[in-house]
Design a protein around this motif. Structure first.
Motif, PDB file in Angstrom:
ATOM      1  N   ASP A 197       0.830  -1.207   0.000  1.00 56.95           N
ATOM      2  CA  ASP A 197       0.000   0.000   0.000  1.00 56.95           C
ATOM      3  C   ASP A 197       0.872   1.268   0.000  1.00 56.95           C
ATOM      4  OD1 ASP A 197      -2.349  -1.386  -0.062  1.00 56.95           O
ATOM      5  OD2 ASP A 197      -2.757  -1.229   2.080  1.00 56.95           O
ATOM      6  N   MET A 198       1.953   1.238   0.777  1.00 60.28           N
ATOM      7  CA  MET A 198       2.826   2.405   0.849  1.00 60.28           C
ATOM      8  C   MET A 198       3.528   2.657  -0.482  1.00 60.28           C
ATOM      9  SD  MET A 198       4.509   2.195   4.665  1.00 60.28           S
ATOM     10  CE  MET A 198       5.129   3.874   4.583  1.00 60.28           C
ATOM     11  N   LEU A 199       3.749   1.592  -1.249  1.00 57.54           N
ATOM     12  CA  LEU A 199       4.433   1.712  -2.532  1.00 57.54           C
ATOM     13  C   LEU A 199       3.484   2.072  -3.675  1.00 57.54           C
ATOM     14  CD1 LEU A 199       6.740  -1.414  -2.198  1.00 57.54           C
ATOM     15  CD2 LEU A 199       7.517   0.966  -2.244  1.00 57.54           C
ATOM     16  N   SER A 200       2.201   2.075  -3.379  1.00 54.50           N
ATOM     17  CA  SER A 200       1.204   2.339  -4.412  1.00 54.50           C
ATOM     18  C   SER A 200       1.414   3.713  -5.037  1.00 54.50           C
ATOM     19  CB  SER A 200      -0.208   2.262  -3.811  1.00 54.50           C
ATOM     20  OG  SER A 200      -1.173   2.718  -4.728  1.00 54.50           O
ATOM     21  N   GLU A 201       1.207   3.795  -6.339  1.00 54.72           N
ATOM     22  CA  GLU A 201       1.346   5.054  -7.055  1.00 54.72           C
ATOM     23  C   GLU A 201       0.012   5.784  -7.201  1.00 54.72           C
ATOM     24  OE1 GLU A 201       3.200   4.105 -10.751  1.00 54.72           O
ATOM     25  OE2 GLU A 201       5.135   3.639  -9.849  1.00 54.72           O
ATOM     26  N   SER A 202      -0.992   5.312  -6.496  1.00 57.66           N
ATOM     27  CA  SER A 202      -2.320   5.922  -6.621  1.00 57.66           C
ATOM     28  C   SER A 202      -2.382   7.309  -5.992  1.00 57.66           C
ATOM     29  CB  SER A 202      -3.372   5.027  -5.954  1.00 57.66           C
ATOM     30  OG  SER A 202      -3.175   4.987  -4.547  1.00 57.66           O
ATOM     31  N   GLY A 203      -1.450   7.570  -5.071  1.00 56.75           N
ATOM     32  CA  GLY A 203      -1.470   8.862  -4.384  1.00 56.75           C
ATOM     33  C   GLY A 203      -2.297   8.850  -3.116  1.00 56.75           C
ATOM     34  N   ASP A 204      -2.975   7.728  -2.831  1.00 63.80           N
ATOM     35  CA  ASP A 204      -3.840   7.671  -1.654  1.00 63.80           C
ATOM     36  C   ASP A 204      -3.041   7.838  -0.359  1.00 63.80           C
ATOM     37  OD1 ASP A 204      -5.980   7.318  -3.295  1.00 63.80           O
ATOM     38  OD2 ASP A 204      -6.186   5.159  -2.949  1.00 63.80           O
ATOM     39  N   THR A 205      -1.886   7.179  -0.281  1.00 64.01           N
ATOM     40  CA  THR A 205      -1.094   7.231   0.944  1.00 64.01           C
ATOM     41  C   THR A 205      -0.663   8.651   1.266  1.00 64.01           C
ATOM     42  OG1 THR A 205      -0.287   4.974   0.590  1.00 64.01           O
ATOM     43  CG2 THR A 205       0.965   6.362   2.093  1.00 64.01           C
ATOM     44  N   LYS A 206      -0.162   9.361   0.257  1.00 61.92           N
ATOM     45  CA  LYS A 206       0.269  10.742   0.477  1.00 61.92           C
ATOM     46  C   LYS A 206      -0.907  11.620   0.851  1.00 61.92           C
ATOM     47  CE  LYS A 206       3.382  14.078   0.263  1.00 61.92           C
ATOM     48  NZ  LYS A 206       2.590  15.272   0.543  1.00 61.92           N
ATOM     49  N   ALA A 207      -2.060  11.405   0.215  1.00 58.02           N
ATOM     50  CA  ALA A 207      -3.247  12.200   0.527  1.00 58.02           C
ATOM     51  C   ALA A 207      -3.701  11.949   1.959  1.00 58.02           C
ATOM     52  CB  ALA A 207      -4.372  11.869  -0.452  1.00 58.02           C
ATOM     53  N   GLU A 208      -3.653  10.689   2.392  1.00 61.54           N
ATOM     54  CA  GLU A 208      -4.046  10.343   3.751  1.00 61.54           C
ATOM     55  C   GLU A 208      -3.088  10.969   4.764  1.00 61.54           C
ATOM     56  OE1 GLU A 208      -4.050   6.141   3.499  1.00 61.54           O
ATOM     57  OE2 GLU A 208      -5.775   6.088   2.147  1.00 61.54           O
ATOM     58  N   TRP A 209      -1.793  10.931   4.434  1.00 61.48           N
ATOM     59  CA  TRP A 209      -0.808  11.554   5.320  1.00 61.48           C
ATOM     60  C   TRP A 209      -1.059  13.059   5.430  1.00 61.48           C
ATOM     61  CZ3 TRP A 209       2.640  10.475   8.919  1.00 61.48           C
ATOM     62  CH2 TRP A 209       3.539  11.473   9.288  1.00 61.48           C
ATOM     63  N   ASP A 210      -1.272  13.716   4.319  1.00 55.97           N
ATOM     64  CA  ASP A 210      -1.519  15.155   4.323  1.00 55.97           C
ATOM     65  C   ASP A 210      -2.771  15.497   5.131  1.00 55.97           C
ATOM     66  OD1 ASP A 210       0.707  15.538   2.753  1.00 55.97           O
ATOM     67  OD2 ASP A 210      -0.401  15.737   0.867  1.00 55.97           O
ATOM     68  N   GLU A 211      -3.780  14.637   5.026  1.00 60.09           N
ATOM     69  CA  GLU A 211      -5.007  14.858   5.793  1.00 60.09           C
ATOM     70  C   GLU A 211      -4.734  14.752   7.295  1.00 60.09           C
ATOM     71  OE1 GLU A 211      -9.525  12.943   6.273  1.00 60.09           O
ATOM     72  OE2 GLU A 211      -8.066  12.041   4.902  1.00 60.09           O
ATOM     73  N   MET A 212      -3.949  13.753   7.683  1.00 60.31           N
ATOM     74  CA  MET A 212      -3.611  13.596   9.095  1.00 60.31           C
ATOM     75  C   MET A 212      -2.838  14.798   9.617  1.00 60.31           C
ATOM     76  SD  MET A 212      -2.780   9.750  10.299  1.00 60.31           S
ATOM     77  CE  MET A 212      -1.322   9.539   9.310  1.00 60.31           C
ATOM     78  N   VAL A 213      -1.877  15.261   8.840  1.00 62.28           N
ATOM     79  CA  VAL A 213      -1.078  16.403   9.272  1.00 62.28           C
ATOM     80  C   VAL A 213      -1.956  17.648   9.420  1.00 62.28           C
ATOM     81  CG1 VAL A 213       0.745  17.997   8.576  1.00 62.28           C
ATOM     82  CG2 VAL A 213       1.095  15.535   8.344  1.00 62.28           C
ATOM     83  N   ALA A 214      -2.854  17.860   8.468  1.00 61.15           N
ATOM     84  CA  ALA A 214      -3.741  19.021   8.543  1.00 61.15           C
ATOM     85  C   ALA A 214      -4.627  18.956   9.788  1.00 61.15           C
ATOM     86  CB  ALA A 214      -4.602  19.102   7.283  1.00 61.15           C
ATOM     87  N   ASN A 215      -5.178  17.782  10.064  1.00 59.72           N
ATOM     88  CA  ASN A 215      -6.027  17.633  11.248  1.00 59.72           C
ATOM     89  C   ASN A 215      -5.227  17.757  12.538  1.00 59.72           C
ATOM     90  OD1 ASN A 215      -8.417  17.253   9.792  1.00 59.72           O
ATOM     91  ND2 ASN A 215      -8.089  15.046   9.616  1.00 59.72           N
ATOM     92  N   TYR A 216      -3.991  17.275  12.501  1.00 61.29           N
ATOM     93  CA  TYR A 216      -3.144  17.406  13.682  1.00 61.29           C
ATOM     94  C   TYR A 216      -2.817  18.873  13.948  1.00 61.29           C
ATOM     95  CZ  TYR A 216       0.744  16.951  16.909  1.00 61.29           C
ATOM     96  OH  TYR A 216       1.559  17.074  18.005  1.00 61.29           O
ATOM     97  N   LYS A 217      -2.450  19.597  12.901  1.00 62.94           N
ATOM     98  CA  LYS A 217      -2.131  21.014  13.066  1.00 62.94           C
ATOM     99  C   LYS A 217      -3.341  21.800  13.561  1.00 62.94           C
ATOM    100  CE  LYS A 217       0.318  22.886   9.733  1.00 62.94           C
ATOM    101  NZ  LYS A 217       0.766  23.198   8.345  1.00 62.94           N
ATOM    102  N   ALA A 218      -4.539  21.340  13.177  1.00 65.99           N
ATOM    103  CA  ALA A 218      -5.771  21.974  13.650  1.00 65.99           C
ATOM    104  C   ALA A 218      -6.137  21.492  15.056  1.00 65.99           C
ATOM    105  CB  ALA A 218      -6.913  21.676  12.691  1.00 65.99           C
ATOM    106  N   GLN A 219      -5.362  20.541  15.592  1.00 63.50           N
ATOM    107  CA  GLN A 219      -5.616  19.945  16.911  1.00 63.50           C
ATOM    108  C   GLN A 219      -7.027  19.370  16.993  1.00 63.50           C
ATOM    109  OE1 GLN A 219      -3.416  22.017  20.253  1.00 63.50           O
ATOM    110  NE2 GLN A 219      -3.866  23.787  18.957  1.00 63.50           N
ATOM    111  N   ASP A 220      -7.490  18.830  15.883  1.00 64.39           N
ATOM    112  CA  ASP A 220      -8.857  18.341  15.767  1.00 64.39           C
ATOM    113  C   ASP A 220      -8.878  16.823  15.891  1.00 64.39           C
ATOM    114  OD1 ASP A 220     -11.474  17.751  15.140  1.00 64.39           O
ATOM    115  OD2 ASP A 220     -11.593  19.220  13.511  1.00 64.39           O
ATOM    116  N   LEU A 221      -8.954  16.343  17.112  1.00 61.63           N
ATOM    117  CA  LEU A 221      -8.953  14.900  17.356  1.00 61.63           C
ATOM    118  C   LEU A 221     -10.186  14.226  16.765  1.00 61.63           C
ATOM    119  CD1 LEU A 221      -7.683  14.847  21.050  1.00 61.63           C
ATOM    120  CD2 LEU A 221      -6.365  14.457  18.967  1.00 61.63           C
ATOM    121  N   SER A 222     -11.308  14.937  16.747  1.00 58.10           N
ATOM    122  CA  SER A 222     -12.525  14.356  16.189  1.00 58.10           C
ATOM    123  C   SER A 222     -12.357  14.066  14.703  1.00 58.10           C
ATOM    124  CB  SER A 222     -13.717  15.302  16.404  1.00 58.10           C
ATOM    125  OG  SER A 222     -13.984  15.462  17.775  1.00 58.10           O
TER     126      SER A 222
END
Length: 293
Positions: A197-222
């Motif tokens: 999954d991490m090696l996938s070229e679909s871009g999903d992994t990077k998008a999921e990571w970016d989403e986590m970082v954005a939510n973390y920076k917003a301190q939005d646990l929900s």
């Protein structure tokens, strides 16, 4: 296997991040990652902070509130005492099995070749040599590639540097060996699928990571919970990754806080859920209040 790479990211601090951050689905009382622990016989307040274990430098920030909490505390507690070279060695030893693993037979030819290229480019050794690395160790080698920002920064090592600069002791809530054991008990076949999954070229992994970082920076646990709750793989190992460890940490945190004011930093996933550190501390009689961060 939807979002499995995100599950891995949040689960293991240096290598597999699991980094991480689950809430129980109820409304978050305050958007913050910093909490004050008081009451239940404590002479001084202690502090609890949720980290994301790896972060690109442009996203990395330590707030004034966190700096003040560390300054006010007498010691710093991390999941593992990464200031102890024996714990670092335990991590390194735990990532290796000299018998090796059949990456070539377990991954598709395309995935194996890509993994070999990444390891050779970043570490100077291809999979013919790196096959002695356990799957979670190999996954750690993929994070820089996935994050796309060179060498990431970590809160844990930053807090160690700050503690040393203030002549404060660093302690651990658990051992490196206990963290390694979590992955040793997850079937190799499943971990191989995470690598794929991490090696996938679909871009999903990077998008999921970016989403986590954005939510973390917003301190939005929900919001972090909502994204991670879509993963059935997370639910499968929730007890091992979170619940059991949180329960084991409560008496340790209480012992540390009663001896000295302590700044406790753990993966943010541990601050949420039905068996979160925050909830368990409250159930143990402590007052845990959100702080401005």
């Amino acid at each position: 296997m939807k979002r499995i790479s995100a599950v891995v990211i949040k689960a293991f601090w240096t290598m597999v991040v699991l980094v991480a951050f689950i809430f129980n689905g109820a409304a978050q009382e305050t958007k913050t990652l910093l909490w004050e622990i008081s009451g239940n016989g404590l002479e001084k307040s202690s502090y609890l902070f949720g980290t994301i274990h790896l972060m690109c430098e442009e996203d990395f920030r330590i707030s004034e509130g966190v700096k003040d909490a560390i300054a006010n505390a007498d010691q710093v507690a991390l999941e593992v005492d990464l200031d102890d070279q024996s714990e670092i060695q335990a991590f390194q030893n735990g990532m290796i099995d000299m018998a090796g693993f059949d990456y070539k037979g377990s991954l598709s030819e395309k995935d194996y070749n890509r993994l070999d290229e990444i390891m050779t480019a970043n570490y100077g050794q291809g999979m013919a040599t790196m096959r002695i690395m356990k799957p979670f160790g190999v996954m750690s080698g993929l994070y820089g590639e996935m994050m796309g920002c060179g060498t990431p920064k970590t809160y844990e090592f930053s807090f160690i540097t700050m503690a040393k600069g203030q002549n404060k002791e660093v302690v651990g809530l658990e051992s490196a060996a206990s963290q390694v054991a979590i992955f040793d008990n997850i079937p190799v076949e499943e971990q191989m699928s995470w690598i794929s999954d991490m090696l996938s070229e679909s871009g999903d992994t990077k998008a999921e990571w970016d989403e986590m970082v954005a939510n973390y920076k917003a301190q939005d646990l929900s919001a972090l919970y909502r994204s991670m709750s879509e993963s059935p793989e997370y639910a499968k190992y929730e007890k091992e990754l979170l619940d059991n460890r949180n329960k084991a940490w409560i008496p340790k945190i209480g012992e540390l806080a009663k001896s000295k004011s302590t700044f406790v930093a753990v993966g943010a996933m541990h601050l949420a859920g039905d068996n979160s550190v925050i909830k368990l501390l409250r159930e143990a009689g402590y007052t845990v209040k959100p702080m401005v961060n």
